[in-house]
Write a protein that holds these residues in place. Structure first.
Motif, PDB file in Angstrom:
ATOM      1  N   GLY A 135     -40.026  68.565  39.595  1.00  0.00           N
ATOM      2  CA  GLY A 135     -38.550  69.580  38.080  1.00  0.00           C
ATOM      3  C   GLY A 135     -37.656  69.445  39.448  1.00  0.00           C
ATOM      4  N   LEU A 136     -37.618  69.229  40.647  1.00  0.00           N
ATOM      5  CA  LEU A 136     -36.036  69.007  41.363  1.00  0.00           C
ATOM      6  C   LEU A 136     -35.327  68.003  40.205  1.00  0.00           C
ATOM      7  N   LEU A 137     -36.203  66.515  39.753  1.00  0.00           N
ATOM      8  CA  LEU A 137     -35.559  65.554  39.533  1.00  0.00           C
ATOM      9  C   LEU A 137     -34.560  65.451  38.379  1.00  0.00           C
ATOM     10  N   ASP A 138     -36.041  66.608  37.860  1.00  0.00           N
ATOM     11  CA  ASP A 138     -35.707  67.093  36.056  1.00  0.00           C
ATOM     12  C   ASP A 138     -34.316  67.706  36.080  1.00  0.00           C
ATOM     13  N   GLU A 139     -34.633  68.545  37.151  1.00  0.00           N
ATOM     14  CA  GLU A 139     -33.597  70.118  37.049  1.00  0.00           C
ATOM     15  C   GLU A 139     -32.003  69.373  37.589  1.00  0.00           C
ATOM     16  N   ARG A 140     -31.968  68.060  38.127  1.00  0.00           N
ATOM     17  CA  ARG A 140     -31.216  67.737  38.581  1.00  0.00           C
ATOM     18  C   ARG A 140     -30.775  68.108  40.093  1.00  0.00           C
ATOM     19  N   LYS A 141     -31.015  69.360  40.380  1.00  0.00           N
ATOM     20  CA  LYS A 141     -30.845  69.479  41.288  1.00  0.00           C
ATOM     21  C   LYS A 141     -31.167  68.521  42.321  1.00  0.00           C
ATOM     22  N   LEU A 142     -31.780  67.210  42.954  1.00  0.00           N
ATOM     23  CA  LEU A 142     -31.765  66.192  43.421  1.00  0.00           C
ATOM     24  C   LEU A 142     -31.254  64.757  42.935  1.00  0.00           C
ATOM     25  N   PRO A 143     -30.382  64.169  42.945  1.00  0.00           N
ATOM     26  CA  PRO A 143     -29.670  62.815  42.308  1.00  0.00           C
ATOM     27  C   PRO A 143     -31.402  61.826  43.118  1.00  0.00           C
ATOM     28  N   PHE A 144     -31.204  60.813  41.714  1.00  0.00           N
ATOM     29  CA  PHE A 144     -32.273  59.704  41.471  1.00  0.00           C
ATOM     30  C   PHE A 144     -31.771  58.808  40.912  1.00  0.00           C
TER      31      PHE A 144
ATOM     32  N   HIS B 238     -39.738  53.554  37.062  1.00  0.00           N
ATOM     33  CA  HIS B 238     -39.635  54.564  38.697  1.00  0.00           C
ATOM     34  C   HIS B 238     -38.576  55.563  39.128  1.00  0.00           C
ATOM     35  N   ARG B 239     -38.851  56.027  39.168  1.00  0.00           N
ATOM     36  CA  ARG B 239     -37.895  57.041  40.246  1.00  0.00           C
ATOM     37  C   ARG B 239     -37.378  56.827  41.412  1.00  0.00           C
ATOM     38  N   ARG B 240     -36.456  56.400  41.825  1.00  0.00           N
ATOM     39  CA  ARG B 240     -35.888  56.070  43.453  1.00  0.00           C
ATOM     40  C   ARG B 240     -34.848  57.611  43.956  1.00  0.00           C
ATOM     41  N   VAL B 241     -35.447  57.545  45.150  1.00  0.00           N
ATOM     42  CA  VAL B 241     -34.575  58.724  45.441  1.00  0.00           C
ATOM     43  C   VAL B 241     -33.678  58.687  47.018  1.00  0.00           C
ATOM     44  N   ARG B 242     -32.841  58.290  46.931  1.00  0.00           N
ATOM     45  CA  ARG B 242     -32.170  58.135  48.229  1.00  0.00           C
ATOM     46  C   ARG B 242     -32.294  58.664  50.072  1.00  0.00           C
ATOM     47  N   PHE B 243     -32.944  58.636  50.537  1.00  0.00           N
ATOM     48  CA  PHE B 243     -33.184  59.197  51.574  1.00  0.00           C
ATOM     49  C   PHE B 243     -32.168  60.289  52.262  1.00  0.00           C
ATOM     50  N   GLU B 244     -31.026  59.813  52.349  1.00  0.00           N
ATOM     51  CA  GLU B 244     -29.944  60.657  52.501  1.00  0.00           C
ATOM     52  C   GLU B 244     -29.393  61.984  51.595  1.00  0.00           C
ATOM     53  N   ASP B 245     -29.458  61.920  50.007  1.00  0.00           N
ATOM     54  CA  ASP B 245     -29.736  62.548  49.397  1.00  0.00           C
ATOM     55  C   ASP B 245     -31.074  63.886  49.455  1.00  0.00           C
ATOM     56  N   VAL B 246     -32.260  63.062  50.156  1.00  0.00           N
ATOM     57  CA  VAL B 246     -33.427  64.028  50.631  1.00  0.00           C
ATOM     58  C   VAL B 246     -32.704  64.464  51.239  1.00  0.00           C
ATOM     59  N   LEU B 247     -32.437  64.484  52.713  1.00  0.00           N
ATOM     60  CA  LEU B 247     -32.104  65.049  53.668  1.00  0.00           C
ATOM     61  C   LEU B 247     -31.155  66.320  53.500  1.00  0.00           C
ATOM     62  N   ASN B 248     -29.896  65.544  52.974  1.00  0.00           N
ATOM     63  CA  ASN B 248     -28.906  66.727  52.230  1.00  0.00           C
ATOM     64  C   ASN B 248     -29.478  68.264  51.629  1.00  0.00           C
ATOM     65  N   TYR B 249     -30.107  67.460  51.035  1.00  0.00           N
ATOM     66  CA  TYR B 249     -31.095  68.313  49.716  1.00  0.00           C
ATOM     67  C   TYR B 249     -32.279  69.502  51.068  1.00  0.00           C
ATOM     68  N   LYS B 250     -32.464  68.874  52.061  1.00  0.00           N
ATOM     69  CA  LYS B 250     -33.495  69.529  52.545  1.00  0.00           C
ATOM     70  C   LYS B 250     -32.497  70.588  53.880  1.00  0.00           C
ATOM     71  N   GLU B 251     -31.634  69.982  54.407  1.00  0.00           N
ATOM     72  CA  GLU B 251     -31.054  70.603  55.244  1.00  0.00           C
ATOM     73  C   GLU B 251     -29.679  72.024  54.199  1.00  0.00           C
ATOM     74  N   ALA B 252     -29.625  71.798  53.160  1.00  0.00           N
ATOM     75  CA  ALA B 252     -29.082  72.599  52.465  1.00  0.00           C
ATOM     76  C   ALA B 252     -29.877  73.573  51.854  1.00  0.00           C
ATOM     77  N   ILE B 253     -31.393  73.650  51.471  1.00  0.00           N
ATOM     78  CA  ILE B 253     -31.807  74.890  51.488  1.00  0.00           C
ATOM     79  C   ILE B 253     -32.754  75.444  52.617  1.00  0.00           C
ATOM     80  N   ASP B 254     -32.952  74.626  53.348  1.00  0.00           N
ATOM     81  CA  ASP B 254     -33.360  74.857  55.003  1.00  0.00           C
ATOM     82  C   ASP B 254     -31.313  76.367  56.202  1.00  0.00           C
ATOM     83  N   THR B 255     -30.217  75.726  55.547  1.00  0.00           N
ATOM     84  CA  THR B 255     -29.486  76.872  55.214  1.00  0.00           C
ATOM     85  C   THR B 255     -29.317  77.927  54.573  1.00  0.00           C
ATOM     86  N   GLU B 256     -30.184  77.828  53.396  1.00  0.00           N
ATOM     87  CA  GLU B 256     -30.463  78.991  52.570  1.00  0.00           C
ATOM     88  C   GLU B 256     -31.076  79.738  53.499  1.00  0.00           C
TER      89      GLU B 256
END
Length: 150
Positions: A98-107, A113-131
């Motif tokens: 759902g996050l990927l389909d909503e373009r909240k996380l690039p892939f 098959h979808r592939r997600v950069r580890f760095e993008d996952v960490l950046n997203y995690k940091e952003a939601i943790d900050t929020e």
């Protein structure tokens, strides 16, 4: 090709060994220098030199193991499957999709098959943790204003 080393949570014996090893290694690791280790098994013994960055990484692994946490090592430029990315974020795979389909996380697509950069996952995690921290701070402030604090 990307590589990941994943371990299960360490056993009680491994936790104790990691704690003891980390305590012995820490004074040397703090110097930030390459270190030479003597490695021995029943048949052989040899010296192995580790670069300073590997020593620092080894200390981080030992600290996590000593705390009873499983350890995963992933290269910085790694691409993850959707299941791996979901595991890093501690969410379900359908939620991640759902996050990927909503373009909240690039892939990117690799075939079907979808592939997600580890760095993008960490950046997203940091952003939601900050929020989350921000919202918790606001809730705590409101609770204090209402006299709900201890």
């Amino acid at each position: 090709m990307t590589a990941a080393l994943t371990t299960n949570p360490p056993s009680k014996d491994d936790v104790e060994l990691a704690r003891a090893s980390g305590q012995r290694l820490a004074p040397y690791a703090r110097k930030g220098l390459a270190l030479t280790f003597r490695v021995r098994d029943a048949e052989n013994e040899e010296a192995i030199e580790l670069p300073a960055g590997a020593v620092k990484l080894l200390m981080a692994v030992l600290e996590d193991m000593a705390s009873g946490r499983a350890v995963t090592i992933v290269p910085q430029n790694a691409e993850l499957t959707t299941q791996q990315a979901a595991d890093v974020l501690n969410v379900s795979r359908p939620f991640l999709i759902g996050l990927l389909d909503e373009r909240k996380l690039p892939f990117r697509m690799v075939g079907t098959h979808r592939r997600v950069r580890f760095e993008d996952v960490l950046n997203y995690k940091e952003a939601i943790d900050t929020e989350r921290r921000k919202v918790l701070g606001q809730l705590a402030a409101e609770a204090q204003e209402l006299g709900m604090g201890y």
